[in-house]
Write an enzyme that holds these catalytic residues in place. Structure first.
Site: not given
Ligand code: UD1
Ligand code: CA
Length: 455
Positions: A16, A74, A437
């Site tokens: 589920r 199992q 710059r």
């Protein structure tokens, strides 16, 4: 507990959940469901923990490779009794066994300890009252004595009215368990080997059966669906929030806190709404966490404020600092005391010393920042040349003007000033003004902006 074996049943498919992931690997509080059960088992200090696995087996084993666990496969799920039968060869003859379910994460170690202590020469079962008991095994009593557990599908109309049900958690001496397991049959409505049939076998052997009723329904509630997962998650979070508040933490709304790991907090800590804590988080005294922060594996020293929408991952923050809003501290970041990290600033593997400020729109990665440095808005350390990463060093008292790119490897000397808009490719000397710059500022008088072409 000496002479204790614990068998955890975890072979169920979890149909589920509608997931390719084994049910017990879905997470509560950021840890697999089964990790919570194993933690409870370990708290009881047993000689052995045996996990019966089946569906998705190898991934389950791998997730717990570091744990001292005996794994029993199992292959076919023929019932809870059949599951325990798979573990029989590992049980110690002179010990007791406690059975736990791999999908019941909020199981209480205290209640299990009590149950196991009761199981001296007895079969002790944890039961609880369920107003709508459909699906559960009913505890059948004759006067006070438990005489059987009858599964819902096998129960008579009268038995179906019984509201005391089996949680699946039980304890008994191994000498009895091994004997009873060998006598189980599958002649019942589901054609399964029911573990619960050991109750009737105990009665036949004149072994007393006690059912211990618990009031704490969440501690025995199993997860079968994503709805259950969300409900148990909320319950777990509520419990964490209550514990923090009992320790003195102020939570603006305990329903809007999520802790997926370990959160520890000093005195007078305040946490606003919608915060998520993951891994190990330590908050010093008087730390304030504003709304909507995500904090993972972090140490935050006393008197520090984390402002809204801040993300912290694997970082250390010194005392009396102010981080955010909208800051992102990535792995390897350490901030000394009195630091300010502002909005839209990303730090990665950056070590920032006392009193330094990076307040706006910056990326500072693989960088050492000295004391009392001011890093202006829009500063970027260019740490990556596309193939390798390099470090940037910014020494004490330096001032980095806005919109500076520091091309690593590069060092800005002590007390240096970098003019705004510079792209720094060579070391900038101490105490000097460095700028890089375009040579001159030009203006074109009468220049017109382009206009849309007519078709
Ligand atoms: C079982 C109990 C029921 C109890 C209920 C509580 C039996 C026969 N019934 O019912 O009395 O009220 O739990 O939730 O014991 N599992 C295996 N191998 C199997 C079958 C199950 O490992 O072959 C594991 C599951 O992974 C799960 C647990 O055993 O963790 C319980 O199995 P589940 O199928 O949920 O048992 P129920 O039939 O609901
Ligand atoms: Ca079930």
């Amino acid at each position: 507990m000496s002479n204790l074996n614990i068998v955890i049943l975890a072979a169920g498919k979890g149909t589920r959940m509608y997931s390719n992931k084994p049910k017990v690997l879905h997470e509560i509080g950021g840890k697999p469901i089964l990790a919570h059960v194993i933690a409870c088992a370990k708290a009881l200090k047993p000689q052995k923990i045996i996990v019966v696995y089946g569906f998705g087996g190898e991934t389950v084993r791998e997730a717990f490779a570091h744990e001292d666990i005996i794994w029993v496969n199992q292959a076919e799920q023929l019932g809870t009794g059949h599951a325990v039968q798979q573990a029989v060869s590992h049980l110690d003859a002179d010990a007791k066994t406690l059975i736990l379910l791999g999908d019941v994460p909020l199981v209480s170690a205290g209640a299990c300890k009590k149950l196991t202590e009761q199981a001296k020469n007895k079969l002790a079962i944890q039961s609880f009252n369920k107003a709508y008991p459909t699906g559960y095994g009913r505890i059948v009593r004759n006067n006070k004595l438990v005489t059987a557990i009858v599964e819902h599908k096998d129960a008579t109309e009268a038995q179906r009215k019984i509201t005391e049900v089996n949680t699946g958690i039980m304890a008994m001496p191994n000498a009895y368990l091994t004997k009873w397991l060998s006598q189980l049959t599958n002649k019942n409505a589901q054609g399964e080997y029911y573990l619960t049939d050991i109750v009737e076998l105990a009665v036949k052997d004149k072994v007393e059966v006690v059912a211990e009723l618990t009031e704490d329904e969440w501690s025995v509630t199993g997860i079968n669906s994503k709805v259950d997962l969300a409900q148990i998650e909320r319950e777990h979070q509520t419990h964490i929030a209550q514990t923090l508040m009992q320790q003195g933490v102020t939570l603006k709304d305990p329903a809007r806190l999520d802790v997926r790991g370990n959160l520890s907090a000093g005195r007078d800590v305040e946490i606003d709404v919608n915060c998520l804590f993951e891994g190990d988080v330590i908050l010093g005294d008087n730390v304030k966490i504003a709304a909507n922060c995500v904090i993972k594996n972090a140490v935050i020293a006393k008197d520090t404020q984390i402002l809204p929408f801040t993300h912290i991952d694997d970082a250390k923050i010194g005392e009396n600092s102010r981080i955010g809003p909208y800051a992102r501290l990535r792995p390897g970041t350490t901030l000394a005391a009195e630091t300010h990290i502002g909005n839209f600033v990303e730090l990665k593997n950056a070590q920032v010393d006392i009193g330094s400020k990076i307040n706006h729109l910056s990326y500072v990665g693989d960088t050492t920042v000295g004391k009392n440095v001011n890093i202006g808005a829009g500063t970027i350390t260019c740490n990556y040349d596309g193939a390798n990463k390099f470090r940037t060093v910014i020494e004490d008292e330096a001032f980095i003007g806005s919109d500076t790119q520091l091309i690593a490897p590069v060092t800005v000397g002590k007390g240096a000033t970098i003019a705004a808009g510079s792209t720094i490719t060579k070391d900038a000397p101490a105490d000097a003004l460095t700028f890089c710059r375009a040579k001159e500022q030009k203006s074109i008088v009468g220049w017109k902006r382009p206009t849309k072409l007519k078709k």
